[in-house]
Structure formats: structure tokens, C-alpha cells
Enzyme design. Structure first.
Site, PDB file in Angstrom:
ATOM      1  CG  LEU A  56      -1.883  -1.218   1.283  1.00 16.06           C
ATOM      2  CD1 LEU A  56      -2.725  -1.161   2.560  1.00 16.06           C
ATOM      3  CD2 LEU A  56      -2.777  -1.306   0.052  1.00 16.06           C
ATOM      4  CE1 TYR A  95       8.031  -2.882  -8.513  1.00 16.09           C
ATOM      5  CE2 TYR A  95      10.168  -1.935  -9.042  1.00 16.09           C
ATOM      6  CZ  TYR A  95       8.792  -1.838  -9.002  1.00 16.09           C
ATOM      7  OH  TYR A  95       8.178  -0.698  -9.456  1.00 16.09           O
ATOM      8  CB  SER A 106       4.163   1.795   4.086  1.00 16.86           C
ATOM      9  OG  SER A 106       5.103   0.775   3.750  1.00 16.86           O
ATOM     10  CB  SER A 107       8.568   2.837   1.072  1.00 20.35           C
ATOM     11  OG  SER A 107       8.073   2.485  -0.208  1.00 20.35           O
ATOM     12  CG  ASP A 113       3.827   3.310  -5.119  1.00 21.28           C
ATOM     13  OD1 ASP A 113       2.833   3.054  -5.823  1.00 21.28           O
ATOM     14  OD2 ASP A 113       4.576   2.436  -4.652  1.00 21.28           O
TER      15      ASP A 113
END
Length: 392
Positions: free
Chosen positions: A136, A235, A138-139, A183
């Protein structure tokens, strides 16, 4: 992770630093409605901001040092100069990995300053009510809360879209995660009741209405409790595969593939073929979902969410057993559709369901997890919310 509330955060800051903060800033996490692994392929994404996120109390300091403390991590503060090279090259121990993000942001903003006010030293106290490792962002929320605080504290005239790119650069260069711009852009640019249609090549964006309640629908986020770590190589490997496929096809990025059948016929490597098929079709799904939302046809999104999940599972190969089971259980319980979100290999799924069926869907997912002796999933109501802002 449970946040303390910004009043308690101010108190914690004052106790730790012996003075009141100059302000408090909040940056949200995000859910990507659709458009996964398209951002670093110069493609299209459609995220929206969550109510949950990261909150930072901060005060300016003039010694060129950033000092960070976390309400969750506890322990001694982390201090580092804002002038310096990549954090990833300094060999920080795993228990300090969280601090690499705010320190990295401070270093990128400081290096960005040319003649104007530098984003120099600051004291920070960090709090979060966003689950870590749940896919979600957070970073990114931590990066954006820090970036907005440092920008305001030091009077740096950086527009939000540019600030998002700098926060992304911090994650790429300072932390070593080759993420795209989605993001950070979502955390800084989203507005309540909307998803953000973002072109990751041009940086252009628009707000797309996401009127769920009007259609009697709800979006649920199920944190599968299978933690992921994007810096562990998978990734980066997917990104490298996409870049190799683009090079073999003679295009700048997979976003530029117009003839999918021709591209698949050109590539002999079955892995690269699968990666191309996902990215190209996912971009088409983003455009289709945005069109449905603009037409007010929210209820029709389910099949596209399901198609995205199957593509991420079979073509991009980044799903995981808990995600597959959650999506299957939700659909069997009457949800309209669902898919994994985030980089993959752990994290969360998003489910579109009738509001009157939300409880039944939660129960169905929980029952499947109990039957397989998995950790109990955690649920969040995914309400499209405001982007990063100063709150005190």
C-alpha cells in the site's frame, strides 16, 4: 501498524527534542485501482489515496543534519548529514532500513537546491497507521510526508509533481529500489473521491471520479499478511526483463508496443513474451477502466479487475497463494471482481463488491485463510481520500 494521532505525535516530538515542532504533515498510502507494473514501462496507472498514511512532525535545524525518530521503531534516533551519497552504499543495518527513506529524501532535495533555499537539516518524529509490507506504498508515504515537510520548512519552491519525482529519485538512488513514479505521485496529487489517471511518461495527470457509494459499491483492501520486500531482487528482475524486451523490439519502452501480436511473434523468449503481453494489455485495461468511471459505470469494473489479476498471476508471475485465494473467495462470495495490488510477492488485494455484500466477502476470505492455517487477513475500507498535506 496503529498510529498515535497527531496530538500525541506533537507531544512525543516535544518530549524527544525539547521543543515544539514547526508543523505536522501527513501523506497517504495508495491503492492502485488498475495499472500494475506499467509505471516503469512509461505506461498508465490509476491509483487513489487511502485515509491511512504516514504523519511527520518536524522542525527546521541549521546544522545540516537530519535526525529521525519513529513512534513505531522506537530505540535511539538516527542522525545523518543531508549532504552525502546514496544511503544504500553505506551499509545501514536492517533495523535502520526505515530511516533510509527520510534521510534519502533529505539528500536528494538538498542536492536539488541550486542557489535557492536548500532542503537542509531537520528533526523529525514519524508515525504511521498504514500497514508496512502490505503493498500500500508505505515507503512512498514516508518519502512524501518527509519531502513536503522539508520543502515547507526550508521554503523550497517545488511544485507537487516535481516533488513526487524527487521522492521517486530518492527511492531509486538512495534506497536502491527501481520503482516507477506512481506511488509518490498518488501520495502527493490525489484528491478525495477520485482516482488519479497518470501518464508515467509525460507526468500529465487528471482526476477521474470514483463514486463508489453512489453506485451502492465498496472497495475493500485485504492485507494478506504475506510480507513483501521489493528490494530483494524480484522487482528489479521484472523491470530488467521489460527493458530487455523493449530493446529487442526496438522501442523506448513497452508502452510503445502498438502491435501486440507482431511483438509476440518477434520475441522467442517465452518469459519476455509473457512480460510484454501483461504490460501492453494492462495499459489497455487502465484506459478502459478510466472510460467506465468517467461514464459513471463503476459497477462494470469487476471483469477488468479479474483480468488484471490473472495477467499478473500468469503473465507477469508476481502473485502469491494468499492473493489468489483471496480473490477467488471474494468472487465466489458475490464480489464483482478483485486483484492483487502493489509490486507483488506479498501484500494486499483489492475487491470490488456491493456494499451490502462486504461483510459476506470479508467472512469468506477469512474462512479460506483459517482453513489453510494462514495468518488472519486484515481489512481496510478503501475510501478515495486526499493527498499529502500540512495538518497542523
Amino acid at each position: 501498524m496503529t498510529g498515535t494521532g497527531h496530538g500525541a505525535l506533537i507531544t512525543a516530538f516535544s518530549e524527544a527534542y525539547g521543543r515544539a515542532p514547526d508543523g505536522v504533515w501527513h501523506a497517504p498510502g495508495r491503492v492502485n485501482l488498475i495499472g500494475e507494473h506499467t509505471d516503469y514501462n512509461d505506461g498508465l496507472v490509476l491509483p487513489f489515496a487511502l485515509p491511512q498514511g504516514v504523519t511527520v512532525a518536524a522542525a527546521r535545524r541549521g546544522d545540516g543534519v537530519i535526525e529521525v525518530r519513529s513512534a513505531q521503531a522506537g530505540g535511539a534516533p538516527v542522525t545523518a548529514p543531508v549532504a552525502g551519497g546514496p544511503v544504500v552504499s553505506e551499509g545501514w543495518p536492517p533495523d535502520l532500513a526505515w530511516a533510509a527513506y527520510p534521510v534519502g529524501v533529505a539528500r536528494v532535495l538538498n542536492a536539488h537546491a541550486t542557489g535557492g533555499p536548500a532542503a537542509g537539516g531537520a528533526s523529525l518524529m514519524i508515525d504511521s497507521d498504514l500497514p508496512q509490507g502490505a503493498g500500500l506504498a508505505s515507503s512512498a508515504a514516508l518519502e512524501c510526508a518527509t519531502a513536503l515537510a522539508l520543502r515547507d520548512l526550508h521554503g523550497a519552491g517545488i511544485e507537487r509533481a516535481d516533488l513526487a519525482r524527487l521522492a521517486q529519485r530518492a527511492e531509486n538512488e538512495q534506497v536502491g529500489v527501481p520503482c516507477g513514479p506512481m506511488d509518490q505521485s498518488a501520495s502527493l496529487l490525489c484528491t478525495p473521491g477520485h482516482a488519479l489517471m497518470l501518464d508515467c511518461r509525460s507526468g500529465l495527470s487528471s482526476q477521474v471520479p470514483l463514486a463508489l457509494a453512489d453506485a451502492g459499491l465498496a472497495l475493500l483492501v485485504a492485507d494478506t499478511r504475506a510480507d513483501h520486500a521489493l528490494a530483494d531482487g524480484e522487482y528489479a528482475r521484472r523491470r530488467a526483463e521489460c527493458e530487455e524486451a523493449a530493446a529487442r523490439l526496438g522501442v523506448a519502452a513497452l508502452r510503445d508496443v502498438k502491435d501486440l501480436a507482431g511483438a509476440l511473434g518477434t520475441l522467442r523468449d517465452p518469459v519476455l513474451r509473457r512480460r510484454v503481453q501483461h504490460v501492453v494489455t494492462e495499459n489497455h485495461r487502465v484506459e478502459a477502466v478510466a472510460g467506465l468511471l468517467r461514464a459513471g459505470a463503476v459497477a462494470e469494473l469487476g471483469s477488468l479487475l479479474n483480468a488484471s489479476h490473472l495477467s499478473l498471476r500468469d503473465q507477469f508471475q508476481v502473485s502469491w497463494p494468499e492473493a489468489d485465494a483471496a480473490v477467488d473467495a471474494a468472487v465466489r462470495a458475490g464480489a464483482r471482481g478483485g486483484r492483487m495490488v502493489g509490486g507483488g510477492f506479498g501484500g494486499s488485494v483489492i475487491v470490488l463488491t456491493g456494499a451490502d455484500r462486504a461483510g459476506r466477502v470479508r467472512d469468506a476470505i477469512t474462512a479460506v485463510y483459517e482453513g489453510r492455517d494462514w495468518a488472519e487477513p486484515r481489512f481496510l475500507d478503501a475510501t478515495p481520500s486526499a493527498g499529502a498535506r500540512r495538518i497542523h
